[in-house]
Design a protein around this motif. Structure first.
Motif, short mmCIF file in Angstrom:
data_model
loop_
_atom_site.label_atom_id
_atom_site.label_comp_id
_atom_site.label_asym_id
_atom_site.label_seq_id
_atom_site.Cartn_x
_atom_site.Cartn_y
_atom_site.Cartn_z
N ILE A 36 -13.70 -8.30 31.95
CA ILE A 36 -13.86 -6.83 32.29
C ILE A 36 -14.59 -6.90 33.55
N LEU B 83 -14.75 3.54 28.70
CA LEU B 83 -13.37 3.65 28.76
C LEU B 83 -13.07 4.91 29.37
N LEU C 88 -11.34 -5.68 27.47
CA LEU C 88 -11.71 -4.62 26.71
C LEU C 88 -11.29 -4.56 25.24
N SER D 123 -19.51 2.76 25.04
CA SER D 123 -18.25 2.49 24.96
C SER D 123 -17.23 3.75 25.52
#
Length: 548
Positions: free
Chosen positions: A196, A276, A162, A272
């Motif tokens: 990821i 997250l 990340l 994003s």
């Protein structure tokens, strides 16, 4: 500058290795549930005159059943649970067909709202307690050491991916000099995307043996299909989709080509935030007392971390070694403001998280979660010290060697912070109450006392100083309810010089009586019960109950 870049890259690899080593050396503790069994009906140790039609388990937060992991076994270890359990929030109901007298075993394994397994077992009896042969259900299996060790490592790899991705895309978009090649930053970004993806796929695989109790290879197609249908599986699938779309949209930004970079930046910003949030939705915030607030705060916390540490990696490995003095003079003040904003966001969100997850100040010291959080805060403070020194060099010409060393120090420390965070998400928050006592009912003591002519089940509630209620149930040796002509009971605390106190008892049914007594002191209280079952038959039993 080639040798400088190589040296900086080595420093980053060393920093990541430190974090990886810490994750590897972290003791693989037993899988700890972040929900606990609050009560059960029947309660643990109860002796019932008749078999129940339903067994109910109530947990401290919402749970999800695991296929074939909730069982009720009769005295001969034959299953008597019928159909699939019914789950409603924090309550699990199991339909049973209990026709025999004796001791039954309830074994359960469920998944809490933050994706951690909750397992345990207890017994109750119908008629009278009986001997049971051993069974594996008495100690529900837990995930292997390899699985429990791999989980924090996999999460740590996801965090590294990340920060590499966010740092590369952010710096390339906003700070990268046009004259410099984008090949190096692009490689870091694609490495981040790969980490990821690999971490998410590994997390899906490991979640199966983690929740069902097994080894690294105990994840078949059926179990994986069941997992994908859960909230945890859905959230991780969303993360994979977000990564796939982000890779496509990031290509023109990473290469510096294309006419739609601004649109791509806007879409990437939204993606994003969604990406997250998948970390928050699959962890502690999802089970918080205020989940909406916790998910938002945790998402901002993770984003601030990625901006700060990801930007540091880009500066150390690529930007500082390649930029000219004039470019550094223009770039570093801007980065300083970004870093200050990210650190402020980290501090604010960290404080809010602590208030939610810790609950009390003393828990910072007394709980494992609190001590890990203190260690994380101490490491962050060290990193901020290095950052403060680095800011003093921002306005200087030359001296970039010192600046790079300070930034390298930040990277090393924050890589260790990531490792601590990976362990922290596996640790029950301090707000989580401890597991219920063996009785299965908080603040309640249950004992079954034996006499040659009867057995007596005694319940003392709440087993604390002050007023307490007693329930007495009498049974014949064959387990049938035993009519009692007269009940008498006393309670004494010899260690405190308290002589026997008579307990008034009220007969409710032929074999059931209740009473109430005020117990003034903490200690091991001695209770004596005398039952007269006919004009000539009488027996006395005694028991010690701890009163807190």
């Amino acid at each position: 500058m080639g040798s400088v870049a190589v040296t900086a890259t080595r420093r980053i690899l060393a920093a990541l290795a430190v974090g990886w080593l810490l994750a590897l050396l972290t003791p693989a503790t037993a899988a700890q549930a972040h929900a606990t069994l609050a009560s059960s009906d029947p309660q643990s140790g109860a002796v019932l005159p008749q078999a129940p039609a339903t067994v109910t388990l109530t947990f401290t937060e919402s749970v999800q059943a695991i296929t074939d992991r909730i069982r009720v076994l009769d005295p001969d270890n034959a299953r008597v649970d019928k159909g699939q359990p019914t789950v409603s929030g924090s309550t699990v109901s199991i339909t049973v067909d209990a026709g025999k007298q004796g001791t039954y075993l309830v074994s359960y394994r469920v998944v809490s709202a933050d994706s951690h397994p909750v397992a345990g077992a207890f017994t109750f009896s119908v008629g009278a307690p009986s001997q049971r042969s051993a069974t594996d259900d008495e100690a529900p299996a837990q995930a292997s050491t390899a699985v429990r060790t791999a989980l924090p490592i996999v999460r740590w790899a996801g965090y590294v991916g990340l920060l590499l991705t966010v740092g590369a895309v952010l710096v390339l978009t906003m700070l990268w000099p046009h004259r410099l090649s984008r090949a190096g930053p692009a490689r870091l970004a694609y490495t981040g995307f790969g980490l990821i993806t690999a971490s998410t796929l590994a997390g899906l695989w490991l979640q199966v043996p983690y929740t069902t109790g097994g080894g690294l290879l105990d994840a078949g197609p059926g179990e994986l299909a069941d997992l994908i249908g859960t909230k945890f599986g859905t959230v991780l699938l969303i993360r994979l989709v977000v990564v796939a779309v982000a890779v496509v949209l990031a290509r023109p930004l990473l290469s510096g080509t294309g006419d739609s970079q601004r649109l791509h930046r806007d879409v990437l910003a939204v993606l994003s935030l969604v990406g997250l949030a998948t970390w928050s939705l699959s962890g502690h915030p999802a089970a918080s007392p205020v989940p909406t607030v916790s998910v938002i705060i945790d998402t901002l916390h993770l984003g601030a971390m990625a901006v700060w540490l990801g930007g540091l990696v880009m500066l150390l490995a690529l930007l500082l070694p390649r930029a000219s003095d004039s470019e550094r003079q223009a770039i570093l003040p801007i980065w300083g403001r970004w870093a200050a904003a990210a650190v402020a966001a980290l501090a604010f969100t960290g404080i809010v998280q602590a208030l939610i997850e810790i609950g009390t100040f003393s828990a910072l010291i007394t709980s494992t979660y609190g001590r890990l959080l203190l260690a994380k805060l101490a490491l962050v403070a060290l990193a901020l010290g290095a950052a403060a020194l680095a800011r003093r060099h921002l306005s200087r010409t030359g001296g970039t060697g010192t600046l790079r060393r300070l930034i390298a120090t930040e990277v090393v420390i924050t890589a260790v912070v990531l490792a601590v965070t990976s362990v922290l998400v596996q640790t029950p928050p301090a707000r989580v109450p401890p597991a219920a006592p063996a009785t299965g009912e908080t603040g309640q003591q249950v004992q079954t006392l034996r006499h040659r002519t009867f057995s007596l089940q005694v319940t003392v509630f709440p087993a604390q100083t002050g007023n307490n209620t007693l329930h007495l149930y009498a049974y014949a040796p064959d387990g049938k309810p035993l009519p009692v002509v007269e009940w008498t009971a006393t309670a004494a605390l010899p260690e405190a010089g308290i002589e026997p106190i008579e307990i008034p008892l009220l007969r409710i049914t032929d074999n059931h009586a209740i009473g109430d007594i005020a117990l003034p002191s903490v200690g091991q209280w001695q209770f004596k019960f005398t039952l007269r079952t006919s004009d000539i038959d009488q027996g006395t039993v005694t028991a010690t109950f701890p009163i807190s």
